[in-house]
Write a protein that holds these residues in place. Structure first.
Motif, PDB file in Angstrom:
ATOM      1  N   TRP A  90       0.863  -1.287   0.003  1.00 36.80           N
ATOM      2  CA  TRP A  90       0.006  -0.062  -0.041  1.00 36.80           C
ATOM      3  C   TRP A  90       1.003   1.189  -0.117  1.00 36.80           C
ATOM      4  O   TRP A  90       1.173   1.865   1.232  1.00 36.80           O
ATOM      5  N   GLY A  91       1.334   1.676  -1.135  1.00 33.73           N
ATOM      6  CA  GLY A  91       2.157   2.796  -1.375  1.00 33.73           C
ATOM      7  C   GLY A  91       1.422   4.174  -1.628  1.00 33.73           C
ATOM      8  O   GLY A  91       0.614   4.246  -2.427  1.00 33.73           O
ATOM      9  N   PRO A  92       1.298   4.986  -0.361  1.00 35.34           N
ATOM     10  CA  PRO A  92       0.362   6.355  -0.458  1.00 35.34           C
ATOM     11  C   PRO A  92       0.861   7.126  -1.650  1.00 35.34           C
ATOM     12  O   PRO A  92       2.208   7.438  -1.902  1.00 35.34           O
ATOM     13  N   ARG A  93      -0.059   7.483  -2.392  1.00 35.86           N
ATOM     14  CA  ARG A  93       0.005   8.349  -3.492  1.00 35.86           C
ATOM     15  C   ARG A  93      -1.171   9.369  -3.446  1.00 35.86           C
ATOM     16  O   ARG A  93      -1.694   9.885  -4.745  1.00 35.86           O
ATOM     17  N   HIS A  94      -1.278   9.981  -2.310  1.00 31.38           N
ATOM     18  CA  HIS A  94      -2.498  10.691  -2.075  1.00 31.38           C
ATOM     19  C   HIS A  94      -2.292  12.154  -3.206  1.00 31.38           C
ATOM     20  O   HIS A  94      -1.234  12.723  -3.162  1.00 31.38           O
ATOM     21  N   LEU A  95      -3.655  12.566  -3.476  1.00 26.67           N
ATOM     22  CA  LEU A  95      -3.723  13.706  -4.405  1.00 26.67           C
ATOM     23  C   LEU A  95      -4.159  14.837  -3.659  1.00 26.67           C
ATOM     24  O   LEU A  95      -5.151  14.688  -2.853  1.00 26.67           O
ATOM     25  N   THR A  96      -3.555  16.123  -3.909  1.00 27.21           N
ATOM     26  CA  THR A  96      -4.023  17.284  -3.215  1.00 27.21           C
ATOM     27  C   THR A  96      -4.378  18.156  -4.750  1.00 27.21           C
ATOM     28  O   THR A  96      -3.398  18.380  -5.557  1.00 27.21           O
ATOM     29  N   LEU A  97      -5.410  18.988  -4.578  1.00 25.88           N
ATOM     30  CA  LEU A  97      -5.545  20.040  -5.539  1.00 25.88           C
ATOM     31  C   LEU A  97      -5.442  21.347  -4.858  1.00 25.88           C
ATOM     32  O   LEU A  97      -6.167  21.754  -3.946  1.00 25.88           O
ATOM     33  N   ARG A  98      -4.706  21.974  -5.613  1.00 27.96           N
ATOM     34  CA  ARG A  98      -4.258  23.281  -4.845  1.00 27.96           C
ATOM     35  C   ARG A  98      -4.479  24.503  -5.700  1.00 27.96           C
ATOM     36  O   ARG A  98      -4.471  24.612  -6.840  1.00 27.96           O
ATOM     37  N   GLY A  99      -4.638  25.953  -5.021  1.00 30.44           N
ATOM     38  CA  GLY A  99      -5.084  27.020  -5.589  1.00 30.44           C
ATOM     39  C   GLY A  99      -4.004  27.618  -5.801  1.00 30.44           C
ATOM     40  O   GLY A  99      -2.589  27.524  -5.397  1.00 30.44           O
ATOM     41  N   PRO A 100      -4.005  28.970  -6.185  1.00 33.81           N
ATOM     42  CA  PRO A 100      -3.152  29.957  -6.622  1.00 33.81           C
ATOM     43  C   PRO A 100      -1.958  30.156  -5.478  1.00 33.81           C
ATOM     44  O   PRO A 100      -0.760  30.500  -5.627  1.00 33.81           O
ATOM     45  N   ASN A 101      -2.598  30.124  -4.371  1.00 34.14           N
ATOM     46  CA  ASN A 101      -1.772  30.243  -3.047  1.00 34.14           C
ATOM     47  C   ASN A 101      -1.369  29.063  -2.181  1.00 34.14           C
ATOM     48  O   ASN A 101      -1.006  28.973  -1.191  1.00 34.14           O
ATOM     49  N   ASP A 102      -1.160  27.921  -3.091  1.00 38.60           N
ATOM     50  CA  ASP A 102      -1.009  26.637  -2.493  1.00 38.60           C
ATOM     51  C   ASP A 102      -2.072  26.198  -1.233  1.00 38.60           C
ATOM     52  O   ASP A 102      -1.556  25.215  -0.657  1.00 38.60           O
ATOM     53  N   GLU A 103      -3.109  26.734  -1.416  1.00 37.75           N
ATOM     54  CA  GLU A 103      -4.186  26.220  -0.352  1.00 37.75           C
ATOM     55  C   GLU A 103      -4.694  25.204  -1.100  1.00 37.75           C
ATOM     56  O   GLU A 103      -4.870  24.811  -2.222  1.00 37.75           O
ATOM     57  N   VAL A 104      -5.334  24.257  -0.190  1.00 39.62           N
ATOM     58  CA  VAL A 104      -5.765  22.772  -0.488  1.00 39.62           C
ATOM     59  C   VAL A 104      -7.268  22.811  -0.930  1.00 39.62           C
ATOM     60  O   VAL A 104      -7.915  23.290   0.043  1.00 39.62           O
ATOM     61  N   LEU A 105      -7.447  22.717  -2.178  1.00 44.72           N
ATOM     62  CA  LEU A 105      -8.830  22.879  -2.446  1.00 44.72           C
ATOM     63  C   LEU A 105      -9.585  21.573  -2.457  1.00 44.72           C
ATOM     64  O   LEU A 105     -11.057  21.488  -2.341  1.00 44.72           O
ATOM     65  N   GLY A 106      -9.099  20.401  -2.527  1.00 43.89           N
ATOM     66  CA  GLY A 106      -9.542  19.072  -2.555  1.00 43.89           C
ATOM     67  C   GLY A 106      -8.399  18.119  -2.285  1.00 43.89           C
ATOM     68  O   GLY A 106      -7.240  18.501  -2.484  1.00 43.89           O
ATOM     69  N   CYS A 107      -8.924  16.936  -2.110  1.00 49.02           N
ATOM     70  CA  CYS A 107      -7.727  15.843  -1.987  1.00 49.02           C
ATOM     71  C   CYS A 107      -8.471  14.729  -2.159  1.00 49.02           C
ATOM     72  O   CYS A 107      -9.900  14.335  -1.990  1.00 49.02           O
ATOM     73  N   MET A 108      -7.852  13.491  -2.349  1.00 48.10           N
ATOM     74  CA  MET A 108      -8.333  11.964  -2.601  1.00 48.10           C
ATOM     75  C   MET A 108      -7.410  11.019  -2.280  1.00 48.10           C
ATOM     76  O   MET A 108      -6.038  11.113  -2.302  1.00 48.10           O
ATOM     77  N   PRO A 109      -7.968   9.994  -1.249  1.00 45.53           N
ATOM     78  CA  PRO A 109      -6.866   9.054  -0.787  1.00 45.53           C
ATOM     79  C   PRO A 109      -6.753   8.050  -1.996  1.00 45.53           C
ATOM     80  O   PRO A 109      -7.456   7.769  -2.560  1.00 45.53           O
ATOM     81  N   LEU A 110      -5.263   8.052  -2.217  1.00 43.41           N
ATOM     82  CA  LEU A 110      -4.905   7.379  -3.441  1.00 43.41           C
ATOM     83  C   LEU A 110      -3.653   6.263  -2.956  1.00 43.41           C
ATOM     84  O   LEU A 110      -2.704   6.806  -2.289  1.00 43.41           O
ATOM     85  N   TYR A 111      -3.681   4.986  -3.561  1.00 45.62           N
ATOM     86  CA  TYR A 111      -2.409   4.174  -3.113  1.00 45.62           C
ATOM     87  C   TYR A 111      -1.942   3.385  -4.312  1.00 45.62           C
ATOM     88  O   TYR A 111      -2.739   3.000  -5.328  1.00 45.62           O
ATOM     89  N   LEU A 112      -0.750   3.377  -4.467  1.00 42.40           N
ATOM     90  CA  LEU A 112      -0.039   2.381  -5.407  1.00 42.40           C
ATOM     91  C   LEU A 112       0.151   1.009  -4.700  1.00 42.40           C
ATOM     92  O   LEU A 112       0.660   0.725  -3.745  1.00 42.40           O
ATOM     93  N   LYS A 113      -0.775  -0.041  -5.367  1.00 38.94           N
ATOM     94  CA  LYS A 113      -0.992  -1.234  -4.941  1.00 38.94           C
ATOM     95  C   LYS A 113      -0.265  -2.379  -5.394  1.00 38.94           C
ATOM     96  O   LYS A 113      -0.121  -2.335  -6.823  1.00 38.94           O
ATOM     97  N   GLY A 114       0.604  -3.013  -4.887  1.00 39.75           N
ATOM     98  CA  GLY A 114       1.332  -4.208  -5.329  1.00 39.75           C
ATOM     99  C   GLY A 114       0.443  -5.724  -5.337  1.00 39.75           C
ATOM    100  O   GLY A 114       1.143  -6.674  -5.698  1.00 39.75           O
ATOM    101  N   HIS A 115      -0.727  -5.556  -5.030  1.00 37.64           N
ATOM    102  CA  HIS A 115      -1.549  -6.772  -4.856  1.00 37.64           C
ATOM    103  C   HIS A 115      -3.123  -6.317  -4.986  1.00 37.64           C
ATOM    104  O   HIS A 115      -3.088  -5.286  -4.890  1.00 37.64           O
ATOM    105  N   SER A 116      -3.935  -7.188  -4.574  1.00 40.43           N
ATOM    106  CA  SER A 116      -5.424  -6.930  -4.508  1.00 40.43           C
ATOM    107  C   SER A 116      -6.149  -7.253  -3.216  1.00 40.43           C
ATOM    108  O   SER A 116      -7.350  -7.384  -3.172  1.00 40.43           O
ATOM    109  N   GLN A 117      -5.055  -7.135  -2.404  1.00 38.32           N
ATOM    110  CA  GLN A 117      -5.796  -7.650  -0.825  1.00 38.32           C
ATOM    111  C   GLN A 117      -6.257  -6.569  -0.092  1.00 38.32           C
ATOM    112  O   GLN A 117      -5.912  -5.639  -0.231  1.00 38.32           O
ATOM    113  N   GLY A 118      -7.378  -6.783   0.637  1.00 36.97           N
ATOM    114  CA  GLY A 118      -7.848  -5.554   1.551  1.00 36.97           C
ATOM    115  C   GLY A 118      -8.563  -4.686   0.781  1.00 36.97           C
ATOM    116  O   GLY A 118      -8.855  -3.775   1.116  1.00 36.97           O
ATOM    117  N   GLU A 119      -9.313  -5.175  -0.339  1.00 34.53           N
ATOM    118  CA  GLU A 119      -9.946  -4.041  -0.957  1.00 34.53           C
ATOM    119  C   GLU A 119     -11.562  -4.356  -0.970  1.00 34.53           C
ATOM    120  O   GLU A 119     -12.010  -3.424  -1.160  1.00 34.53           O
TER     121      GLU A 119
END
Length: 388
Positions: free
Chosen positions: A53-82
């Motif tokens: 489970w390698g975290p690759r979380h996304l953030t969407l940032r505005g012009p002043n680097d403020e966080v406008l949105g985010c998404m939990p995201l993982y680089l998976k090496g298998h399909s367990q725990g899903e």
């Protein structure tokens, strides 16, 4: 909302920070997308790269680097725990010479509960942020050269939006109890057929005989309770899956940071804990997660996981209980089949096209099965008369 934004990829939730993440997550009322839950998965060593489970979380940032949105995201090496099963897709692709893993997964680790996957900050446009995060995840999939992107257990509006963005849509079912304005557990029983009322009362009586059952929340949950519960969890996990996913540290972390969002049901015999069921409390739902027992007691699983959950939901005015994946036996206990969703981007047409064809047949089949189960197996009416 201005279109002047950028996307960033993060290899840990801590690098984003609680304040920025929860500004987007807290308004949803969903305990599983909270910083505390997701960070506990990482900080405890449960959902980390060495476990696939390698975290690759996304953030969407505005012009002043403020966080406008985010998404939990993982680089998976298998399909367990899903809990959305793509093993057959992986096997077919790998037999044909393709490389299915690693893949990207937008989900909450080890948690088959429907909830938001594209989080937006207050004052932002939800649809705009969602579209940007979907496109960002697709772009990351292509840039990393991975085979697939999967988003599991999104909300229905998110699922629809992902379909419109070209992802393949999949549908499955879970069994959910819904609170029809009940004031007491007996009110719920009164809505059932007479046979089901009698059966549930008998099951509860047999399960509780000689036991002290307590629902612990907040400061009532101590480390000794987590010690006992982890023993239950390990026993159940080793028998069911061969290798439990969550470490002991995970339970201490959520106990420290999420105490008021936890309802731990414990059964004691002579003050010794013998079984337990862990629930998380959302804004309008109780979510049943792990359970385990060191002693075989008839119907104790039903009592701790289903009936105690219903009683808690009624007492706290919660609209539903989601008791996890699978389990047709839940219908007889008042939990009816409901649709759950996932969406999938597959880069290679050689795999995408047959999967798309399969899903086009699976979706109406699942919908028909939900309808048939509800009609034929619902305990909310008398089978002979059609009335409760």
């Amino acid at each position: 909302m201005s279109q002047d934004f950028t996307l960033q990829v993060h290899d840990s939730l801590a690098s984003i920070g609680r304040e920025a993440w929860d500004a987007c997550a807290a308004p949803t009322g969903d305990p599983f997308v909270s910083f505390d839950f997701l960070n506990a998965c990482e900080a405890s060593g449960s959902a980390v790269a060495r476990e696939g489970w390698g975290p690759r979380h996304l953030t969407l940032r505005g012009p002043n680097d403020e966080v406008l949105g985010c998404m939990p995201l993982y680089l998976k090496g298998h399909s367990q725990g899903e809990y959305v099963f793509d093993h057959s897709w992986a096997d077919a692709y790998q037999r044909a010479g393709g490389r299915y893993y690693p893949k990207l997964l937008g989900a909450v680790p080890f948690t088959p509960a429907t909830g938001p996957r594209f989080l937006h900050a207050p004052g932002t446009d939800e649809a705009t942020v969602r579209a940007a995060l979907i496109q960002g995840a697709l772009t990351l999939t292509e840039r990393m050269g991975v085979s697939t992107l999967h988003v599991n257990f999104p909300t229905e509006p998110e699922w629809t939006a992902m379909g419109e963005a070209g992802l393949l849509q999949r549908q499955d079912m879970q069994f959910i109890w819904r609170n029809d304005g009940y004031q007491t557990f007996d009110d719920f029983l009164a809505a059932l057929s007479s046979n089901r009322r009698k059966t549930i009362r008998r099951e509860r009586r047999d399960a509780r005989a000689g036991l002290d059952i307590r629902v612990l929340t907040g400061g009532e949950v101590r480390e000794a309770h987590w010690d006992a519960f982890f023993e239950f969890y390990m026993d159940t996990g080793s028998r069911k899956w061969g290798r439990p996913y969550l470490t002991r540290a995970f339970f201490s972390l959520v106990g420290e940071t999420m105490a008021d969002r936890i309802a731990l049901v414990m059964a004691f015999r002579d003050e010794v804990p013998i079984a337990g069921a862990l629930n998380f409390i959302g804004r309008d739902a109780l979510y049943g997660r792990q359970w385990g027992a060191l002693e075989e007691v008839p119907f104790l699983h039903f009592e701790l996981c289903y009936y105690q959950a219903i009683e808690f939901a009624i007492a706290h005015g919660l609209g539903r209980v989601e008791a996890g994946a699978q389990g047709e036996h839940k219908i007889a206990r008042g939990y009816l089949p409901s649709p759950v969703y996932s969406a999938h981007y597959i880069a290679d047409p050689a795999l995408r096209d047959p999967v798309a064809h399969y899903l086009s047949q699976e979706r109406p089949g699942v919908a028909a099965e939900i309808e048939a189960m509800t009609e034929e197996l619902s305990p909310y009416r008398d089978p002979a008369s059609g009335k409760g």
